[in-house]
Motif scaffolding. Structure first.
Motif, PDB file in Angstrom:
ATOM      1  N   VAL A 109       0.836  -1.202   0.000  1.00 60.13           N
ATOM      2  CA  VAL A 109       0.000   0.000   0.000  1.00 60.13           C
ATOM      3  C   VAL A 109       0.872   1.254   0.000  1.00 60.13           C
ATOM      4  N   ASP A 146       2.205   1.924  -3.569  1.00 63.74           N
ATOM      5  CA  ASP A 146       1.219   2.343  -4.565  1.00 63.74           C
ATOM      6  C   ASP A 146       0.536   3.620  -4.068  1.00 63.74           C
ATOM      7  N   TYR A 162      -3.441   3.783  -3.860  1.00 67.22           N
ATOM      8  CA  TYR A 162      -4.064   3.085  -2.730  1.00 67.22           C
ATOM      9  C   TYR A 162      -3.644   3.718  -1.407  1.00 67.22           C
TER      10      TYR A 162
END
Length: 371
Positions: free
Chosen positions: A144, A147, A150
């Motif tokens: 997470v 990215d 996200y």
């Protein structure tokens, strides 16, 4: 040292660095600092380099991995080839033409890796399957945190302020580019176009003219088919490092520091970070005490929202109106002795050698597997 201490086996630490992405050199610079800082009276150290083609090799233990001029360091792939066996973390030598040979077990891995195929949960998953403890965040938090799309979704869901942005996915860019460009135009100018899953300011462009937008997206897509476009936030860049605490104590936040970049750089880009001395860090940041406390509390909330472990760096903008906008969290920040997170902790009373040792001890005291 008494005879009992001498007979006690030392903890074996594998420092893993390099990797097959654009942050290969950044990883090596951090690894050089870690290798120099580890207390060799407490730990046996195994340096493992991952070559640009993904090959794992036993690396020399006496390299600093520094930038020479503009020449970036790289893992020499001529060393003994290695593999990590599952079920205990035994290192196995795999030289061609020889019978695989065990080089013994590793107690903990210090993954000094940045970017995809390292910082993004992939090596963390490999180490989980091998049953080996490791420094830093686990699979989900690493993925997470890598990215940015996200990451922002999770931070916003935790009630933390994030800036306006548009996610450009590969299929949408190829099949519905006009709508994507219209969505980006809605952010206003300027915008920052960046790969969604990269770091060290690789592939980032500041766009001040809509005619530059497609080229900027294509540049970012050269690093990652998924792209993030962010509205520029007016404000000072303030950073805070968060460190996991032992036992059941809550994570601790460092003093905040302000990043000041030389005027020749439009933003805190790769050259400002790693080539020359185009950046200064002012610690503690010259901000009101109430803002400092709010920022540190928000940094800890971000750390816990992602489920981070070990060390993270959280980056904010402090706006002219006195507000805070959380830009991103980095689960494996740059880690030379002069990188931002170690400098923040040094100013907060935790020198670099102690920080390295604390991260190893945190990993050793953490159970392997689900937690």
């Amino acid at each position: 040292m008494n005879e009992q201490q001498e007979s006690r086996p030392r903890v074996r630490v594998a420092v893993v660095f390099g990797g097959r992405n654009s942050e290969h050199a950044v990883s090596l610079m951090g690894a050089g600092s870690v290798l120099a800082a580890i207390d060799r009276t407490k730990y046996d150290v195994v340096p493992i380099g991952i070559a640009p083609d993904g090959r794992w090799v036993l690396a020399p233990d006496d390299q600093r991995f520094e930038i020479e001029g503009e020449q970036l360091p790289s893992v020499n792939d001529t060393g003994t080839a290695l593999a990590l066996a599952s079920g205990g973390g035994s290192l196995v030598a795999l030289d061609a033409g020889t019978i695989p040979e065990s080089l013994g077990q590793v107690d903990v891995v210090f993954p000094m890796l940045h970017g995809p195929f390292g910082e993004d949960g992939t090596i963390q998953g490999l180490l989980e399957m091998a049953g080996v403890r490791y420094v830093g965040s686990g699979v989900l938090a690493s993925a997470v945190g890598m990215d940015k799309a996200y990451m922002k979704a999770v931070l916003a869901a935790a009630g933390l302020p994030v800036g306006p942005h548009v996610v450009v996915r590969d299929r949408d860019w190829r099949l519905d580019r006009g709508r994507v460009l219209k969505d980006i135009e809605g952010l206003g100018l300027p915008v920052f176009v960046k790969p969604a899953r990269a770091g060290s300011s690789q592939g980032i462009t500041r766009v001040d003219d809509l005619d530059e937008l497609e080229r900027a997206v294509e540049l970012a897509r050269g690093h990652d088919p998924k792209v993030l476009v962010e509205a520029a936030i007016e404000g000072r860049e303030i950073e805070c490092a968060v460190l996991e605490s032992p036992g059941d104590e809550p994570p601790a936040a460092s003093l905040p520091g302000e990043v000041v970049v030389n005027d020749q750089h439009e933003f805190f880009d790769f050259a400002a970070k790693y080539i020359g001395s185009d950046m200064t860090l002012s610690v503690p940041a010259d901000i009101p005490e109430a803002v400092s406390e709010e920022l540190r509390e928000m940094a800890v909330r971000a750390f816990e929202a992602l489920g981070c472990e070990g060390l993270s760096r959280v980056d904010f903008f402090y706006t002219p109106s006195g507000g805070l906008v959380l830009n991103e969290i980095n689960t494996m920040p740059g880690f030379t002795a002069m990188s931002v997170a170690p400098q923040l902790w040094a100013a907060s009373g935790v020198p670099y050698t102690e920080l390295v040792d604390r991260m190893i001890q945190l990993a050793l005291n953490r159970p392997a597997g689900l937690r």
